[in-house]
Each structure stands twice: as structure tokens, then as C-alpha cells.
Design an enzyme around this catalytic site. Structure first.
Site: not given
Ligand SMILES: NC(=O)c1ccc[n+]([C@@H]2O[C@H](COP(=O)([O-])OP(=O)(O)OC[C@H]3O[C@@H](n4cnc5c(N)ncnc54)[C@H](OP(=O)(O)O)[C@@H]3O)[C@@H](O)[C@H]2O)c1
Lengths: 504, 296
Positions: A64, A167, A197, A201, A235, A254, A259, A355
Site C-alpha cells: 500500500r 507461514k 525456511h 538451511k 531462541e 510459531d 520448524h 523464547k
Molecule cells: N518477518 C519475518 O521474519 C517473517 C518470518 C516468517 C514468516 N513471516 C510471514 O511473512 C508475512 C509478512 O511478514 P512481515 O514481517 O514482512 O510483515 P510486515 O512487516 O507487517 O509487512 C506486511 C506487508 O504487507 C503489506 N500489506 C498488508 N496489508 C495490505 C493490504 N491490505 N494491501 C496491500 N498491502 C498490504 C504491507 O504493506 P503496506 O504497509 O505498505 O501496506 C507490508 O508490506 C507474514 O505472513 C509473516 O507471518 C515473516
């Protein structure tokens, strides 16, 4: 819907570089998010540096946030500089940057999806990407259904589609099934790549190499020779700004569901007939199906109290930002699992995850039975531990073996010696990040290291069974201090069986 | 053993001020890779323990000397903790990779030494700093210089990290009373003072069966060793034995019921004594009983 069989590039033969994907566009939904910054873009840079991406390639970021192409490129350059594992090379970045576009859209807004489809067609024309698409869904779970539907409805007739899903794959068995149903409305199982992920590894894959490429381990990898298996996923971090998510998931959803159970499956599975995605995943599913639902006394939950981590004082879970002060969310789970099959009957697998534990460490320990009749006096072997094979998944990826060896000098004194072996040093190549391997595999259409829907469902069935038992009691949280190895009940779990967790 | 003693030839080093524990972990990995590359062999390592040492400033010199004397006898990771509770909060670190050549063999024994200065608050959180640095799956020996604060939070915590606690009760101001506080139920305990009495215990044992009727013991030596010797006789013989003590820096004379015993010939160095303790694993029930009866 079905994918045309990939034609092997005959020019790669003899070049030692067998894995280059076909031309394609990678669309990252959630491009302004944390995962994109920390993992996806740095991984793409590492692949570009090693010339593993196809020549005809493009990245489209979608979220967005109102950014221009150049603003997005700036953000990504920062990400590569901050989180990349390689030195920053301007020419590599320039190549990647010119292949990168950004589109601002709200997934709920259908007209914007048409704009995205338009942009992708334009890129196909310009760059020759032939309608091939990899969609990476790096978005919160609630945003997923809309994207799946929109992308599914706008499939092109030419080219292939692959969908990478992060996930959590649901919250329980029912929601996981809903998600599978939604995905299968628009995509075949061969087109869906569920990322865990851990499977990317090197050490985790090396578990397969260790077991199935060496004749010496497999004959003893069973109940006759193995006393028990212990798996630790520890962790030191707390919730780190992810409280909203973690409060709902807890440690069991989680880490345990995905994992940890993947590590169990890879450790306990039967040899697959070949290394294709289907064969490997068939064997993993069989193990998951064979896991008996643990009795309530074989599962311990915990939540951390205040303590010290790496010399710094840290607050209790209930005082972390965004956490309910009376939260009953578990930050630790230990379980004794039994796999009901010929290979493992009565050989427990002890699993602990959590954790704010004493150190960051993921290890799989195979504890072998004691030598049946050591012909030495007790005193000479007093410090002798049974053989233990330790597979270190992180932080140092490697393997160590505890063996009894004679202490040099007079008389026969036997002592446990650890021989350990770090992968990094042995092969003189740096280990790739998990996301590099997984992104490349998805572009190549290789699903071996991705989770299949029936695997996910088996994992959830087990988690649901465990969690349903939790409704009946309310443990006194917090029950372990940050910086320790979890609640006393976890030690009790192994002690009851005359065993012990590895202490260090 | 002494025949193979040699000094480290090759070292690689890393150091930093105000570091995080993660930096130290990374340095250990990196140094290991570097040293393996230079050795041109597979990156194999053998180890038998993590050796921790808690070294308040007044013990620093003695501690470093003893460790140097250990040489290659215990291939392991050594972690020296120098608490400085009055400093500003923070950790300074030095990591060295030492290689001890074995004479006439084309082999090296590797040892890693991590030196950590724990300033301010960090000195009270030692276990949380040490945990990430332990070699996984191996026993941890903790050499505590000076008197551990038994019963106090700080002392207690570090004891829980180790499998074996090694101290020299000769370094304590309050023997024999403090023997009643030893944490036998939490870690196996080794006392270097007890190890020093070993040659004399051998002498006394050779007086069996006459010594079985002993009523009094006169010892010229340090109070710790003296108390442990009489505690040992009392507990082994299951009888009261009177003690007469003349203070001296080392054990030099022992009389049983007025008869002088011949002095033993061995005089092990402090490195030899520590090394002997590092060879022990299980609890030493003879020592535990001796310490309990040393009090009276
Ligand atoms: N971060 C990690 O290390 C990690 C690890 C494993 C899995 N995951 C999974 O990966 C996914 C993303 O995680 P994240 O940590 O990157 O989340 P995040 O930082 O909250 O990012 C979410 C992204 O989705 C976009 N978004 C959310 N709602 C939207 C909508 N209605 N329309 C358009 N864009 C939208 C946001 O963009 P805007 O705010 O610009 O709209 C942002 O780019 C999740 O399912 C999470 O469980 C993350």
C-alpha cells in the site's frame, strides 16, 4: 492450469551451473514489509551476484505504501547493504535495480489489480519474461485470500505460475484446510510453494545427506541402537515487536507446528526412493501420521519471567510491549513424542522450543544406547557418556560426535571426546542463506524443500490435539526465568524416563 | 605428561571493547575458520570440556600463570571471566586461538581462550553471558578463584551452569566453618587444597592398621589442608580425632599420636593440581565426608 514440462537448457551441460531458472517475473506482495527487507531482497542480491538469476528477469514490489519505483529501489538498496551477506557491488545492484519496479496497491481494491496485470504484461513485452510468474505472498494472513483470488482470476494462458506462501499456514486444522481449499480453487498443488525456511538451511538438508549418503549411519538409525532423540530450537529473543501475532500463535503455532515438526520428520523418516519432491514429502508425511498424540503429562508449557540474556536484564513476557499483562500465551513448549512405527517404537523424541532461553541454538541430538558390555572397570569409564551425534543447525552449522577415547598415559582411562566438524570450513564456500536456496528452487519449480498441504494438515492435527488438552488447566505463568533452559517441568519430562536434556 | 608440554606457537586473535556476546560468538567462528584455512586440512576439532574461570582482580596474575601451565593437557575452550563490579556497564573481550605443537608429531592441539572483562551490572549476569559460549554437549568445569559467595544469588547462578566446581579452599578466610556451606547437591565439587593433601593421605594410609586407633593428629601446614586431613581421618575411621595445628604455608609435618610421619616426595605444581581436578568427573564422596567432618 498444468505446467509445461521444463526443457533442460542443453547449453548448461558441462558448465557446472545446472540451475538457472527460466525467464520470469517475481512479484512480491508485501514489498514494504520486514520480511522483504531482511530476507527476500538480500537473497535476490546474493543470487544475482552469483549469476543464478535468469538474464530475463524482473522484480515487482507491491504494497500500500505510496512509493515510486526509485523510492522502492532506494529502500531495497538499504536492505541489501544492511542485511546482505556479501560486499555491496554497484554493478550487481544496478543490474537488479533496473529490473525492479514498484506498484502501490491495496489488495482490496480490484481496479488496482488490473493495473498490476497491465504492468506485468508490459514487462513481458519489454524483457521477454514470457508470462512466467512467481508470486511471493509476504503479507499478513488476513490479506492472503484476496490476493490468491485476484491473482488466480487473472492467470494468463501463457507461461507458468508459482505461488510462494509464508507461514502461518492457518491457525488450526480447520483454517489450514480452508486455506488449502482456497488455494486449490485457483492453483494446483504443484504451483504452491509453502515456505518453511528451516528446510532451506544447509544443515537440515545435510541431515538427509548424512543419513542417506553414508552407509554407516542408516543401519543403526533405529530403536535397536538409538536410545532417544532430542531436538532443541532455542531462541534468546523475546517477541521483538511481533506481540500482536505472537499473542495468538504462541510457541506451539510459531515454531512447534512447522520448524520443529519438520526437524522431527527429517530425522525420523524412512529413506525416500529418490530425491524428488513427491518421494521426500511422502516419507515425511508418513512420520507425521505415525506420531502418537502425546499424553497431557508429556507436554510442558512455559512462559518467561524476568531475567538476563547475554548480560542484559530483560522483562517478563507479560511486560513486553503489546502483550496482555495477564497473558496465558506459552513462550516455551517441551514434549515427548513417540513415533509408532517399526523403526522407532518406544524410542522417544524429546522436543523443546522456546523464547528467551539460555542461548540461541537449534540442534538435533541422536543419543545412542550404551555399549552393551564394556570390558573395562567402572572407574575407568566413569565419565563416559553414551555416543551422541549432534547436528547443529544454528548458529554454527556442523556435526559433532561424542566418542569414548582412551586418555593418553598409563592405564586404561576412558573419557568422552567430541569430534566436531564445521561445514563452512570444510568446503571453503560460504553457506547460502536459506531464502536464497528456497527462492531459487521456487523459480526452478522444485518443491522438495517446501511443505505440502497434507504435511501441514498432519502438523496441525497434532497441534490441535495438544492444544485441546490445554483448555483444562491453567499453569502458573511465568514459570521460567529468561536466560534459563525453561521450566522445571521440562527437566522432569526427561528425568522421569531416566534421561536428561543436554545441559549445555 | 610433562614431556609433551610445550608453548603455543601459533595464535590468531580478536579483541574488542564494549562488545555484545554475539560479537564474541562470531569471533570464535571466524577465528576457527581462519586457523583451519591456514592448517590446510578439514575443519575438524576435538574437545573434551569448557573450562570456565571466575577471576576477581586480585587473582588475575596467578590465574593466567596456572592456565598457561595447563598447555595442551585439556583440549578445550577456556573462558576467563574477570568481574569488575565497580566499572561502567559493559563487556570487553579478547579471543585467542592457540595451537600447541606435539613434539615429534605433525599434529597440533587447539585451544580457544576467551577473556571477558565483565564491568558493572554485567558482572552480576555472568551465566547469561557464558551460556552462549559453552561448547555444546560437553561438561563445564568452573574454577573459582577466591571464595565463592555460597548462598548469594550471583555465586549460585554460575554454579548452576557448571558440572564441576573447582576451588582452592586455601584461598578462603573462613575455613573450616565454610565447609558446611559447600553446594554438594548442585555441582560436583573439587578442592585443590584437598588434592594437595593427597601425598600425605598416601603416607597415612600406609600406616594401616595402626593408624586405625589414632586419637590425635598434629599438623604443620595451612589451615585448609590441615582441617581436611583431620576431617578425612575422622570420617574414614569413624572416630573422634583431636587436632593440633601449627600454621605454615605448606604441609611439612604430620604426627599421629605423637609419632612423626615420613614426608612424601611429590610436589605437584598448581597447573598439575588443576589438571588433576579437570580429570575428575563424578562427585568425590570421600572429599565430601572429609569436608563435613572438618568442621568439628
Ligand atoms: N518477518 C519475518 O521474519 C517473517 C518470518 C516468517 C514468516 N513471516 C510471514 O511473512 C508475512 C509478512 O511478514 P512481515 O514481517 O514482512 O510483515 P510486515 O512487516 O507487517 O509487512 C506486511 C506487508 O504487507 C503489506 N500489506 C498488508 N496489508 C495490505 C493490504 N491490505 N494491501 C496491500 N498491502 C498490504 C504491507 O504493506 P503496506 O504497509 O505498505 O501496506 C507490508 O508490506 C507474514 O505472513 C509473516 O507471518 C515473516
Amino acid at each position: 492450469m498444468t505446467e509445461a514440462p521444463a526443457v533442460e537448457n542443453p547449453l548448461l551441460e558441462g558448465l557446472g551451473q545446472r540451475r538457472t531458472p527460466e525467464p520470469c517475473v517475481l512479484v512480491v506482495f508485501g514489498a514494504s514489509g520486514d520480511l522483504t527487507h531482511r530476507k527476500i531482497i538480500p537473497a535476490l542480491y546474493a543470487l544475482a551476484l552469483r549469476k543464478l538469476l535468469p538474464e530475463k528477469f524482473a522484480i515487482v514490489g507491491a504494497a500500500r505504501s505510496e512509493w515510486t519505483d526509485d523510492e522502492f529501489r532506494d529502500q531495497m538498496e538499504h536492505a541489501v547493504r544492511e542485511f546482505g551477506r556479501d560486499d555491496f557491488k554497484q554493478d550487481v545492484w544496478d543490474w537488479l535495480a533496473q529490473a525492479t519496479r514498484y506498484i502501490s496497491l491495496d489488495f482490496a481494491d480490484e481496479t488496482k489489480e488490473n493495473d498490476l496485470a497491465g504492468l506485468l504484461n508490459e514487462i513481458d513485452e519489454e524483457r521477454g519474461t514470457r508470462g512466467n510468474r512467481v508470486y511471493y505472498l509476504a503479507v499478513p494472513p488476513q490479506a492472503m485470500p484476496t490476493i490468491v483470488r485476484e491473482v488466480g482470476e487473472r492467470r494468463k494462458s501463457e507461461g507458468w505460475v508459482r505461488l510462494i506462501v509464508e507461514k502461518p499456514f492457518g491457525h488450526d486444522l480447520a483454517s489450514a484446510r480452508e486455506l488449502t481449499a482456497l488455494l486449490s480453487e485457483h492453483f494446483t498443488e504443484e504451483e504452491v510453494f509453502r515456505i518453511d525456511h528451516y528446510l532451506g538451511k544447509e544443515t537440515v538438508q545435510n541431515m538427509l545427506a548424512l543419513r542417506f549418503a553414508n552407509g554407516i549411519f542408516e543401519p543403526i538409525w533405529n530403536r535397536q541402537f538409538v536410545d532417544h532423540i532430542q531436538i532443541t530450537v532455542a531462541e534468546t529473543l523475546g517477541v521483538e515487536g511481533r506481540a500482536a501475532y505472537y499473542e495468538h500463535s504462541g510457541a506451539i503455532r510459531d515454531i512447534f507446528q512447522n520448524h520443529a515438526l519438520q526437524l522431527v520428520a527429517l530425522t525420523a523418516m524412512e529413506p525416500p526412493i529418490d530425491f524428488t519432491a513427491e518421494s521426500v514429502r511422502n516419507e515425511k508425511v508418513k512420520v507425521l501420521k505415525a506420531i502418537r498424540t502425546p499424553a497431557p503429562e508429556h507436554v510442558v508449557r512455559g512462559q518467561y519471567g524476568p531475567g538476563y540474556i547475554e548480560g542484559k536484564e530483560v522483562p517478563l513476557y507479560r511486560e513486553e510491549e503489546g502483550v496482555d499483562p495477564a497473558s496465558m500465551t506459552e513462550t516455551f513448549v517441551a514434549a515427548k513424542l513417540l513415533v509408532d512405527n517399526w523403526r522407532w517404537a518406544d524410542t522417544p523424541i524429546y522436543l523443546r522450543i522456546g523464547k528467551r532461553l539460555a542461548r540461541r541454538e537449534t540442534t538435533i541430538g541422536i543419543q545412542f544406547k550404551r555399549a552393551p558390555h564394556p570390558p573395562f572397570e567402572d572407574a575407568t569409564t566413569e565419565e563416559l557418556q553414551p555416543n551422541m551425534l549432534l547436528v547443529h543447525v544454528q548458529p554454527d552449522e556442523g556435526v559433532s560426535l561424542a566418542i569414548g577415547a582412551k586418555v593418553p598415559g598409563q592405564g586404561m582411562r576412558i573419557r568422552t571426546v567430541h569430534m566436531d566438524f564445521l561445514y563452512g570450513g570444510a568446503f571453503r564456500t560460504e553457506l547460502p542463506e536459506a531464502y536464497e536456496r528456497l527462492l531459487l528452487d521456487a523459480m526452478l519449480g522444485d518443491q522438495t524443500l517446501f511443505t505440502r498441504s497434507d504435511e501441514v494438515e498432519e502438523q496441525w492435527a497434532l497441534v490441535d490435539a495438544i492444544v485441546s488438552g490445554w483448555a483444562r488447566d491453567r499453569p502458573a505463568f511465568p514459570n521460567y526465568a529468561a536466560g534459563t533452559w525453561g521450566p522445571a517441568g521440562s527437566d522432569e519430562l526427561t528425568r522421569r524416563d531416566g534421561r536428561a536434556w543436554l545441559r549445555h | 605428561m610433562a614431556a609433551t608440554l610445550s608453548t603455543a606457537v601459533h595464535t590468531v586473535e580478536w579483541s574488542g571493547e564494549d562488545v555484545e556476546v554475539g560479537d564474541v560468538v562470531r569471533a570464535l567462528c571466524q577465528l576457527r575458520e581462519e586457523s583451519a584455512h591456514e592448517a590446510e586440512g578439514p575443519n575438524l576439532r576435538t574437545s573434551v570440556m569448557t573450562h570456565l574461570a571466575w577471576v576477581p582482580s586480585e587473582w588475575e596474575e596467578a590465574a593466567v600463570g596456572t592456565l598457561a601451565g595447563l598447555g595442551e593437557r585439556h583440549p578445550s575452550r577456556g573462558i576467563l571471566l574477570f568481574p569488575e563490579p565497580d566499572g561502567d556497564d559493559g563487556i570487553d573481550a579478547k579471543v585467542s586461538m592457540l595451537a600447541f605443537p606435539l613434539r615429534e608429531q605433525r599434529r597440533h592441539i587447539a585451544a580457544e581462550v576467551v577473556e571477558l572483562r565483565l564491568r558493572g551490572q554485567t558482572s552480576r549476569a555472568a551465566p547469561s553471558i557464558v551460556n552462549p559460549l559453552l561448547v555444546p554437549g560437553l561438561p563445564v568445569f568452573l574454577r573459582w578463584r577466591g571464595r565463592p559467595p555460597f548462598g548469594d544469588h550471583e555465586g549460585d547462578q554460575l554454579i548452576d551452569v557448571c558440572d564441576r566446581l573447582i576451588y582452592d579452599s586455601n584461598e578462603w578466610p573462613d575455613v573450616p566453618q565454610v565447609y558446611a556451606e559447600l553446594p554438594f547437591d548442585r555441582a560436583a565439587c573439587s578442592d585443590i587444597a584437598w588434592r594437595r593433601t593427597e601425598p600425605w593421605r598416601g603416607v597415612l594410609a600406609r600406616l594401616w592398621p595402626d593408624v586405625g586407633e589414632a586419637r590425635s593428629l598434629r599438623v604443620r601446614g595451612p589451615l585448609a589442608e590441615t582441617s581436611l586431613l583431620v576431617g578425612w581421618l575422622r570420617s574414614r575411621l569413624e572416630r573422634e580425632v583431636e587436632l593440633e595445628h601449627d600454621d605454615a604455608d605448606e604441609l611439612t609435618e604430620i604426627d599421629v599420636d605423637g609419632h612423626a610421619c615420613a614426608a612424601p616426595r611429590e610436589h605437584p605444581s598448581s597447573s598439575d593440581l588443576l589438571s588433576a581436578e579437570l580429570d575428575q568427573f563424578g562427585r568425590d564422596s570421600v572429599y565430601e565426608a572429609a569436608a563435613r567432618r572438618a568442621v568439628g
